[in-house]
Design an enzyme around this catalytic site. Structure first.
Site, short mmCIF file in Angstrom:
data_model
loop_
_atom_site.label_atom_id
_atom_site.label_comp_id
_atom_site.label_asym_id
_atom_site.label_seq_id
_atom_site.Cartn_x
_atom_site.Cartn_y
_atom_site.Cartn_z
N GLU A 35 -29.43 40.49 -10.62
CA GLU A 35 -28.35 40.70 -9.93
C GLU A 35 -27.31 41.02 -10.22
O GLU A 35 -26.12 41.87 -10.09
CB GLU A 35 -28.97 41.23 -8.96
N ASP A 37 -25.16 39.70 -13.11
CA ASP A 37 -24.40 40.33 -13.99
C ASP A 37 -24.38 41.45 -14.11
O ASP A 37 -23.70 41.96 -14.45
CB ASP A 37 -25.74 39.54 -15.23
N SER A 82 0.98 9.72 -4.75
CA SER A 82 -0.45 9.33 -4.93
C SER A 82 0.02 8.30 -3.96
O SER A 82 0.34 8.15 -2.87
CB SER A 82 -0.08 8.45 -6.32
N GLU A 113 -12.10 9.78 4.11
CA GLU A 113 -12.91 11.30 3.16
C GLU A 113 -13.53 10.06 2.15
O GLU A 113 -13.08 9.17 1.70
CB GLU A 113 -12.03 11.80 2.89
N LYS A 115 -12.95 9.12 -2.01
CA LYS A 115 -12.31 9.62 -2.51
C LYS A 115 -12.53 9.66 -4.19
O LYS A 115 -14.02 9.25 -4.92
CB LYS A 115 -11.58 8.57 -3.29
N ASP A 117 -13.60 11.16 -7.93
CA ASP A 117 -13.35 10.70 -9.26
C ASP A 117 -12.95 11.43 -10.24
O ASP A 117 -14.17 12.17 -11.37
CB ASP A 117 -14.09 8.97 -9.43
N ARG A 136 -1.71 17.75 -11.71
CA ARG A 136 -0.38 16.54 -11.21
C ARG A 136 0.60 16.60 -12.08
O ARG A 136 2.05 16.20 -11.35
CB ARG A 136 -1.29 15.48 -10.26
N GLU A 172 -9.66 17.50 -6.49
CA GLU A 172 -9.88 16.79 -7.14
C GLU A 172 -11.10 17.56 -7.87
O GLU A 172 -12.14 17.91 -7.15
CB GLU A 172 -11.14 15.71 -6.64
N TYR A 224 -9.23 18.76 -0.41
CA TYR A 224 -9.51 16.80 0.73
C TYR A 224 -7.49 17.55 1.07
O TYR A 224 -7.39 16.31 1.72
CB TYR A 224 -9.12 16.11 -0.34
N LYS A 310 -9.99 1.34 -2.71
CA LYS A 310 -11.10 1.22 -3.83
C LYS A 310 -12.63 0.13 -3.97
O LYS A 310 -12.74 -0.73 -3.25
CB LYS A 310 -10.57 0.81 -5.13
N CYS A 404 -16.41 1.20 -44.89
CA CYS A 404 -18.15 1.37 -44.89
C CYS A 404 -19.00 -0.54 -44.66
O CYS A 404 -18.91 -1.02 -45.82
CB CYS A 404 -18.78 1.78 -45.28
N CYS A 407 -21.72 0.39 -47.36
CA CYS A 407 -22.22 1.19 -48.63
C CYS A 407 -20.79 0.59 -48.83
O CYS A 407 -20.08 0.29 -51.03
CB CYS A 407 -22.18 3.40 -48.76
N CYS A 422 -17.61 7.13 -42.74
CA CYS A 422 -17.21 6.88 -44.01
C CYS A 422 -17.46 8.53 -44.94
O CYS A 422 -18.38 9.28 -44.47
CB CYS A 422 -18.95 6.00 -43.70
N CYS A 428 -24.98 6.63 -48.84
CA CYS A 428 -24.66 5.30 -47.49
C CYS A 428 -26.25 5.61 -46.88
O CYS A 428 -26.19 6.73 -46.58
CB CYS A 428 -23.33 5.77 -46.41
S1 IVH Z 1 -4.73 12.27 -0.59
C1 IVH Z 1 -1.06 12.60 0.17
N1 IVH Z 1 -8.19 12.63 -0.35
O1 IVH Z 1 -6.97 9.72 -5.24
C2 IVH Z 1 -2.42 12.60 0.12
N2 IVH Z 1 -6.55 12.12 -2.48
O2 IVH Z 1 -3.86 8.22 -5.77
C3 IVH Z 1 -2.67 13.11 -1.53
N3 IVH Z 1 -7.76 12.03 -4.65
O3 IVH Z 1 -4.11 11.69 -6.98
C4 IVH Z 1 -4.36 12.80 -1.53
N4 IVH Z 1 -10.10 11.63 -3.22
O4 IVH Z 1 -6.85 13.02 -6.90
C5 IVH Z 1 -6.43 12.08 -1.21
N5 IVH Z 1 -9.95 13.06 -0.27
C6 IVH Z 1 -9.37 12.31 -1.39
C7 IVH Z 1 -8.75 12.67 -2.68
C8 IVH Z 1 -7.98 11.81 -3.18
C9 IVH Z 1 -9.77 11.53 -4.76
C10 IVH Z 1 -7.23 11.36 -5.65
C11 IVH Z 1 -5.85 12.67 -5.71
C12 IVH Z 1 -4.77 11.90 -6.07
C13 IVH Z 1 -5.68 10.55 -5.91
C14 IVH Z 1 -4.72 9.23 -5.54
#
Ligand code: IVH
Length: 685
Positions: A35, A37, A82, A113, A115, A117, A136, A172, A224, A310, A404, A407, A422, A428
């Site tokens: 639907e 589509d 960052s 929150e 983070k 990746d 960024r 992100e 975020y 981290k 290689c 071979c 190769c 080979c």
């Molecule tokens: S806040 C000024 N919240 O982590 C605040 N960053 O070095 C800006 N990231 O490049 C960042 N999850 O890409 C924030 N819940 C989250 C995040 C987050 C991932 C990344 C973001 C940033 C790096 C921080």
């Protein structure tokens, strides 16, 4: 001007924005894919008739385009900072006391929150419409990737509700692990290098020059942060507002009063994060009050009001004993580290990937080095770091091989590629054996042969290429080690049976570089025979769904080689299917208008074949269970979330046998599958 058509355009745009949001952000579609589509197609044709109402944020703009465009660099309205990193409770206490010193005895809280990746993205909206998406970059200016961002379903093109007139929002872009695995599987199949992890896959995808290709990548945007003016003084509340405007804000954050509560949140998620569908690499702790954030301000690069904690990736340290260079079926040379065995995340690791020459150089790896290995979403563990302090004083740099190892041919490296190849594809041994292994594979000719047997047949000279299977005699096979009467007969029978394998599988089995299962299927459907593919022009080939220049050129090159042409001829002489045959399966309309989700594995047919059966009988195979799904076809090992959804929506669950009965095929099933009987609702608990 036809106003009814213009009204219809506006109405369709609004509806499709809503359905898109229900599907991607809320995970709860209200209409079927079919639907959706149909509505999208209607909008596309109306927009084509009315170019005067072109809107770059129309739902039709999500499909992307093949136009390749360089990205322009643009300045961020608010610099993209960052975050400072922390790794221990001690680091967190220091952060907390710095904040408390500045805040004094005023009350405040932190928002914790996850983070995510992936790759950060900054989106701008004016009057609710997406106007710009930047990466960024260096934090001051980034690449304008608006057209790529538009293809991501979780990024709204048009905001809903009571949104601010001007908005900048950050998040992100991640690739959920399931999508990452599927993408890598496809890449390996097509002879392409798999991505090392979901983060690289997300960032590689977002920076592709062709937005139609980006549209095919399973990306998701988790928002975020709002740097522009927001409705309240609470970051946490503002993100809830963002959710109401249509953004995907994962509901995983918590407000914490003390740094001990923050630590509890971190400890909880350090384990629980493994259950999330996407990768996270830490927790971000933010002072919740926007006015306090402004007061705290920033250092040169990072805000004083936030910090990242981290998670420790599980790593192990061990010694590099030697490096093997493996040659794949397409000639790609991959360096693999042989390690002193070490425990990592529950398994003993003896080998780890070094990826390619570039990566070896970046690591600066030497023999006998102590290395750190890590397991991520990767297929095999990888070497991530060298313990340079533990290095032997007299150790010498390790160089990538020039010839290689199998071979002796001189290796080549294409411009802009990280891999060495190769080029001696015909002589080979691992390339020849790899191609034969591919040919007999389950999704190809499905000949029952183990890798060791191929090695044996190749070593005694019975098979030089896959077409030699068809001259293989029972008397040749029975003479071989480990072959008895029954196994010899089985092999010969299996080779005979492969002659009825449909053309599209044969096309895949042939192993033309870059042709995966999906490409083979569309090519077979369009051209109908190997001759037609051989005689097609580059343009005709390229004019096929999902076939770009690389694949088209690869096909042309394949047929320019006389040995390949002779190989195909031998297959033809032996009765292998080199053209499409009319379908033998039951064809009917009994499933007309029915949308069917399949899950699990089946006894009589592969999942692909089940899909074909559904379509051959007028039904539509859809991927997710929703209110409008008619049947859930349940195989063994059916996904619990699909079952749960089917139960919630009252979708009828049918077994493999029920399905055959519905389409009038009599396919006896020996042992009853674990799925319930027709019409019965499953109890989940
Ligand atoms: S806040 C000024 N919240 O982590 C605040 N960053 O070095 C800006 N990231 O490049 C960042 N999850 O890409 C924030 N819940 C989250 C995040 C987050 C991932 C990344 C973001 C940033 C790096 C921080």
């Amino acid at each position: 001007m036809d106003n009814t058509e213009l009204d219809r355009i506006a109405e369709l745009r609004e509806q499709l924005h809503k359905h898109n949001y229900n599907y991607y952000v809320k995970n709860n579609p209200e209409i079927s894919d079919f639907e959706f589509d149909t509505l999208l197609k209607e909008l596309q044709s109306l927009e084509a008739k009315h170019p005067e109402v072109f809107d770059p944020t129309s739902p039709t703009q999500r499909v992307g385009s093949d136009l390749s465009e360089g990205f322009t660099q643009e300045v961020h309205e608010y610099p993209m900072l960052s975050l400072a990193n922390s790794y221990s409770m001690e680091d967190l206490r220091e952060f907390d006391s710095r904040v408390r010193k500045a805040v004094g005895d005023r009350e405040f809280s932190y928002t914790c929150e996850l983070k995510y990746d992936g790759l950060s993205i900054s989106l701008q909206y004016k009057d609710g419409k997406l106007t710009r998406a930047l990466t960024r970059g260096d934090g001051i200016q980034g690449d304008n990737i608006t057209n790529n961002a538009k293809t991501i379903g979780t990024i709204p093109l048009q905001l809903q509700g009571n949104f601010p007139k001007e908005l900048e929002i950050r998040g992100e872009v991640v690739m959920p692990r399931a999508g990452f695995d599927a993408l890598n599987e496809e890449r390996i199949e097509q002879g392409e290098q798999p991505f090392a992890n979901p983060r690289n896959a997300a960032s590689g995808s977002l920076k592709l020059q062709n937005s139609r290709e980006v549209a095919r990548r399973p990306l998701q945007a988790n928002m975020y942060y709002i740097p522009s003016e927001a409705p309240t003084d609470s970051h946490y509340e503002n993100l809830s507002y963002a959710r109401s405007w249509g953004f995907n804000v994962p509901d995983l954050s918590e407000k914490c009063k003390t740094i001990d509560d923050v630590y509890t949140f971190i400890t909880k998620w350090d384990t629980k994060r493994k259950d999330l569908p996407f990768d996270t690499d830490g927790v971000v702790i933010k002072v919740d009050s926007v006015s306090l954030q402004q007061e705290l301000g920033m250092t040169a690069k990072t805000p004083r009001w936030a910090i990242a904690f981290k998670f420790k990736a599980e790593q192990a340290r061990t010694k590099l004993l030697s490096v093997d260079f493996q040659v794949g079926r397409q000639g790609t040379v991959t360096p693999v580290a042989n390690l002193e065995p070490v425990q990592l995340a529950g398994t003993v690791i003896k080998r780890a990937s070094l990826y390619n020459a570039d990566q070896m150089q970046v690591l600066g790896i030497r023999l006998n080095d102590y290395v750190y290995i890590e397991k991520g979403g990767e297929i095999i563990p990888k070497v991530v770091r060298i313990d340079e302090d533990a290095r032997d004083a007299d150790s010498q740099p390790l160089h990538f091989i020039t010839h290689c190892p199998e071979c002796g041919a001189e290796l080549i490296r294409m411009e802009d590629e990280a891999n060495y190849y190769c080029p001696n594809s015909k002589n080979c041994p691992p390339q020849i054996k790899g191609k034969i292994e591919h040919f007999v594979g389950r999704d190809a000719m499905n000949i029952a042969l183990a890798g060791a047997t191929i090695e044996q047949l190749y070593n005694v000279g019975l098979i030089q290429n896959a077409s030699d299977f068809y001259s293989l005699q029972y008397d040749d096979v029975i003479k071989l080690d480990r072959f008895a009467e029954k196994s010899s007969r089985n092999l010969i029978d299996s080779i005979q049976e492969s002659k009825s394998i449909p053309f599209y599988k044969v096309l895949y089995a042939i192993g033309i570089r870059h042709i995966g299962k999906a490409n083979a299927k569309v090519l077979a459907k369009k051209f109908k025979s190997i001759e037609a593919i051989q005689n097609a022009t580059l343009e005709e080939l390229q004019d096929t769904e999902d076939v770009g220049e690389v694949i088209a050129v690869s096909i042309k090159q394949f047929f320019q080689d006389d040995d390949n042409v002779a190989f195909i001829q031998k297959l033809r002489d032996n009765g292998v299917q080199l053209e499409e045959k009319e379908k033998q399966e039951a064809q009917s309309n009994v499933l007309e208008g029915k949308s069917i989700v399949i899950s699990g594995t089946f006894q009589k047919h592969s999942r692909d074949e089940m899909k074909e059966l559904i379509e051959a009988n007028g039904g539509k195979n859809v991927s997710g269970v929703s209110k409008s799904t008619n049947y859930l076809l349940a195989g063994e090992g059916i996904g619990p979330s699909k079952l749960e959804k089917a139960t919630t929506f009252g979708v009828q669950i049918i077994t493999e046998e029920d399905f055959y009965a519905m389409i009038g095929m009599s396919e006896p099933i020996q042992s009853a599958p674990k799925a319930p009987n027709s019409g019965e609702q499953l109890s989940l608990f």
